[in-house]
Design a protein around this motif. Sequence first.
Motif, PDB file in Angstrom:
ATOM      1  N   THR A  92       0.823  -1.218   0.000  1.00  0.00           N
ATOM      2  CA  THR A  92       0.000   0.000   0.000  1.00  0.00           C
ATOM      3  C   THR A  92       0.854   1.265   0.000  1.00  0.00           C
ATOM      4  O   THR A  92       0.345   2.348  -0.261  1.00  0.00           O
ATOM      5  N   ARG A  93       2.131   1.120   0.304  1.00  0.00           N
ATOM      6  CA  ARG A  93       3.061   2.251   0.449  1.00  0.00           C
ATOM      7  C   ARG A  93       2.633   3.200   1.577  1.00  0.00           C
ATOM      8  O   ARG A  93       3.019   4.363   1.615  1.00  0.00           O
ATOM      9  N   LYS A  94       1.806   2.703   2.477  1.00  0.00           N
ATOM     10  CA  LYS A  94       1.391   3.544   3.605  1.00  0.00           C
ATOM     11  C   LYS A  94       2.359   3.421   4.768  1.00  0.00           C
ATOM     12  O   LYS A  94       2.924   2.359   5.018  1.00  0.00           O
ATOM     13  N   LEU A  95       2.519   4.522   5.484  1.00  0.00           N
ATOM     14  CA  LEU A  95       3.317   4.515   6.699  1.00  0.00           C
ATOM     15  C   LEU A  95       2.490   3.838   7.794  1.00  0.00           C
ATOM     16  O   LEU A  95       1.422   4.336   8.156  1.00  0.00           O
ATOM     17  N   VAL A  96       2.968   2.703   8.280  1.00  0.00           N
ATOM     18  CA  VAL A  96       2.181   1.947   9.254  1.00  0.00           C
ATOM     19  C   VAL A  96       2.721   2.061  10.679  1.00  0.00           C
ATOM     20  O   VAL A  96       2.038   1.766  11.646  1.00  0.00           O
ATOM     21  N   GLY A  97       3.974   2.472  10.780  1.00  0.00           N
ATOM     22  CA  GLY A  97       4.569   2.608  12.100  1.00  0.00           C
ATOM     23  C   GLY A  97       5.848   3.411  12.028  1.00  0.00           C
ATOM     24  O   GLY A  97       6.294   3.783  10.933  1.00  0.00           O
ATOM     25  N   VAL A  98       6.406   3.695  13.192  1.00  0.00           N
ATOM     26  CA  VAL A  98       7.719   4.355  13.246  1.00  0.00           C
ATOM     27  C   VAL A  98       8.564   3.675  14.321  1.00  0.00           C
ATOM     28  O   VAL A  98       8.035   3.113  15.280  1.00  0.00           O
ATOM     29  N   GLU A  99       9.876   3.731  14.120  1.00  0.00           N
ATOM     30  CA  GLU A  99      10.790   3.283  15.168  1.00  0.00           C
ATOM     31  C   GLU A  99      11.388   4.513  15.829  1.00  0.00           C
ATOM     32  O   GLU A  99      11.886   5.418  15.144  1.00  0.00           O
ATOM     33  N   ALA A 100      11.312   4.562  17.149  1.00  0.00           N
ATOM     34  CA  ALA A 100      11.920   5.663  17.907  1.00  0.00           C
ATOM     35  C   ALA A 100      13.409   5.381  18.054  1.00  0.00           C
ATOM     36  O   ALA A 100      13.795   4.305  18.503  1.00  0.00           O
ATOM     37  N   LEU A 101      14.243   6.324  17.645  1.00  0.00           N
ATOM     38  CA  LEU A 101      15.698   6.140  17.736  1.00  0.00           C
ATOM     39  C   LEU A 101      16.328   7.311  18.492  1.00  0.00           C
ATOM     40  O   LEU A 101      16.080   8.481  18.184  1.00  0.00           O
ATOM     41  N   LEU A 102      17.093   6.950  19.494  1.00  0.00           N
ATOM     42  CA  LEU A 102      17.659   7.917  20.427  1.00  0.00           C
ATOM     43  C   LEU A 102      18.789   8.718  19.778  1.00  0.00           C
ATOM     44  O   LEU A 102      19.616   8.157  19.051  1.00  0.00           O
ATOM     45  N   ARG A 103      18.809  10.010  20.041  1.00  0.00           N
ATOM     46  CA  ARG A 103      19.881  10.889  19.569  1.00  0.00           C
ATOM     47  C   ARG A 103      20.453  11.656  20.748  1.00  0.00           C
ATOM     48  O   ARG A 103      19.699  12.163  21.579  1.00  0.00           O
ATOM     49  N   TRP A 104      21.778  11.735  20.822  1.00  0.00           N
ATOM     50  CA  TRP A 104      22.444  12.487  21.886  1.00  0.00           C
ATOM     51  C   TRP A 104      23.292  13.589  21.272  1.00  0.00           C
ATOM     52  O   TRP A 104      24.290  13.323  20.625  1.00  0.00           O
ATOM     53  N   ASN A 105      22.837  14.830  21.501  1.00  0.00           N
ATOM     54  CA  ASN A 105      23.627  15.981  21.093  1.00  0.00           C
ATOM     55  C   ASN A 105      24.247  16.570  22.361  1.00  0.00           C
ATOM     56  O   ASN A 105      23.628  17.374  23.050  1.00  0.00           O
ATOM     57  N   GLU A 142      -4.177  14.710  17.683  1.00  0.00           N
ATOM     58  CA  GLU A 142      -4.159  15.763  16.659  1.00  0.00           C
ATOM     59  C   GLU A 142      -4.923  15.348  15.407  1.00  0.00           C
ATOM     60  O   GLU A 142      -5.037  16.128  14.463  1.00  0.00           O
ATOM     61  N   GLY A 143      -5.419  14.105  15.396  1.00  0.00           N
ATOM     62  CA  GLY A 143      -6.288  13.676  14.309  1.00  0.00           C
ATOM     63  C   GLY A 143      -5.622  12.883  13.205  1.00  0.00           C
ATOM     64  O   GLY A 143      -6.204  12.698  12.132  1.00  0.00           O
ATOM     65  N   TYR A 144      -4.408  12.413  13.422  1.00  0.00           N
ATOM     66  CA  TYR A 144      -3.780  11.572  12.399  1.00  0.00           C
ATOM     67  C   TYR A 144      -4.219  10.127  12.559  1.00  0.00           C
ATOM     68  O   TYR A 144      -4.559   9.687  13.663  1.00  0.00           O
ATOM     69  N   GLU A 145      -4.181   9.389  11.461  1.00  0.00           N
ATOM     70  CA  GLU A 145      -4.456   7.960  11.518  1.00  0.00           C
ATOM     71  C   GLU A 145      -3.464   7.299  12.460  1.00  0.00           C
ATOM     72  O   GLU A 145      -2.266   7.545  12.354  1.00  0.00           O
ATOM     73  N   PRO A 146      -3.948   6.451  13.365  1.00  0.00           N
ATOM     74  CA  PRO A 146      -3.053   5.815  14.343  1.00  0.00           C
ATOM     75  C   PRO A 146      -1.970   4.968  13.670  1.00  0.00           C
ATOM     76  O   PRO A 146      -2.233   4.305  12.671  1.00  0.00           O
ATOM     77  N   ILE A 147      -0.780   5.024  14.217  1.00  0.00           N
ATOM     78  CA  ILE A 147       0.322   4.184  13.759  1.00  0.00           C
ATOM     79  C   ILE A 147       0.930   3.482  14.983  1.00  0.00           C
ATOM     80  O   ILE A 147       0.621   3.828  16.123  1.00  0.00           O
ATOM     81  N   THR A 148       1.791   2.518  14.699  1.00  0.00           N
ATOM     82  CA  THR A 148       2.458   1.796  15.785  1.00  0.00           C
ATOM     83  C   THR A 148       3.789   2.454  16.126  1.00  0.00           C
ATOM     84  O   THR A 148       4.556   2.794  15.232  1.00  0.00           O
ATOM     85  N   MET A 149       4.039   2.644  17.402  1.00  0.00           N
ATOM     86  CA  MET A 149       5.321   3.175  17.875  1.00  0.00           C
ATOM     87  C   MET A 149       6.203   2.011  18.302  1.00  0.00           C
ATOM     88  O   MET A 149       5.835   1.244  19.191  1.00  0.00           O
ATOM     89  N   CYS A 150       7.362   1.864  17.654  1.00  0.00           N
ATOM     90  CA  CYS A 150       8.273   0.764  17.975  1.00  0.00           C
ATOM     91  C   CYS A 150       9.450   1.286  18.781  1.00  0.00           C
ATOM     92  O   CYS A 150      10.073   2.289  18.414  1.00  0.00           O
ATOM     93  N   ILE A 151       9.731   0.603  19.887  1.00  0.00           N
ATOM     94  CA  ILE A 151      10.759   1.071  20.810  1.00  0.00           C
ATOM     95  C   ILE A 151      11.772  -0.032  21.091  1.00  0.00           C
ATOM     96  O   ILE A 151      11.396  -1.175  21.362  1.00  0.00           O
ATOM     97  N   ASN A 152      13.052   0.321  20.989  1.00  0.00           N
ATOM     98  CA  ASN A 152      14.112  -0.638  21.302  1.00  0.00           C
ATOM     99  C   ASN A 152      14.278  -0.766  22.800  1.00  0.00           C
ATOM    100  O   ASN A 152      14.426   0.226  23.511  1.00  0.00           O
TER     101      ASN A 152
END
Length: 277
Positions: free
Chosen positions: A52-65, A108-118
């Motif tokens: 479908t080419r749809k965004l179904v989830g995101v992976e949270a990735l830690l950044r240290w500045n 905020e009204g966006y279609e729900p997605i899955t949050m993936c956490i390491n």
Amino acid sequence: VAKTKGANVVEYYSDEMIKKNKRKMLLESALRNALHNNELHLHYQPKVNLQTRKLVGVEALLRWNSNKYGMISPGEFIPIAEETGLIIPIGEWVLKTACTQNKQWQDEGYEPITMCINLSARQFQQYNILDKIANILQETNLEPKYLNIEVTETMAMIDLEQSIEKLNALKRLGVSISLDDFGTGYSSLNYLHKFPLDVLKIDQSFIRNINSDKQSAAIVKAIISVSKSLDLTVIAEGVEIIDQIDFLLSEQCDEVQGYYFSPPVPSKKLEEMLTPA
Ligand code: C2E
Ligand code: MG
Ligand code: MG
Ligand code: MG
């Protein structure tokens, strides 16, 4: 400088080792204040359904500045955080921040997605990790089905029975589970069916050469096939070019993650890729 290693065995530190150790000590002490100083951030990388080419989830990735040392890669600071135990408060912050963000997108009204956490090994081994995750879900009001926890084989194998029990408890909570970096640990097809998994993530080292190297291609095909027979969603990591997409499409890989669609980006940028519900 010499260190003694048992009886009569003396090893000498090279200049290189001294330099590395010094940097590690400096980073370690800076990392102790990183949370407090607001130096940690999360980036989010899309996972896209290939059909479908749809965004179904995101992976949270830690950044240290770091205020002192600039951007430090997770490859360098996560092991330090693990060794020192700092990963415990940092990991909790990641869970809380990512769950809060996901709920906010829904509000905020966006279609729900899955949050993936390491999850790190040390976090996973905590006796009360289940309560902590359950509490964060309750506090943030995120439905458990929108949280996915990524664990590695190596982590799960440390204490097999305990791990299976914890993963089962996570499933009972309603959280889904991914096996990260699949194929790189001392993985065993033997144990795969014992873990209550939902998603298998093919490590990027196999994806890198699928178009040129027959062995990588064969391994990826095999992993996709195993995933299908175990009824798991299979996702390819580190997808950068169209040729890889074509291969994965022809092999019916379910989802992809990688620079081809997007690198990990700050939340504002990720928001531009979400679908209004
Ligand atoms: P990972 O969980 O396997 O995450 C995927 C890594 O691949 C990320 O590296 C991501 O930026 C990178 N990547 C994504 N797409 C591509 C691509 O197309 N090509 C290439 N070459 N790389 C790509 P990153 O962000 O540097 O993180 C490295 C590792 O650090 C992660 O590997 C994960 O094990 C660990 N890590 C990151 N954030 C956290 C965290 O919040 N908690 C814990 N415990 N570990 C974390
Ligand atoms: Mg991961
Ligand atoms: Mg991975
Ligand atoms: Mg990795």
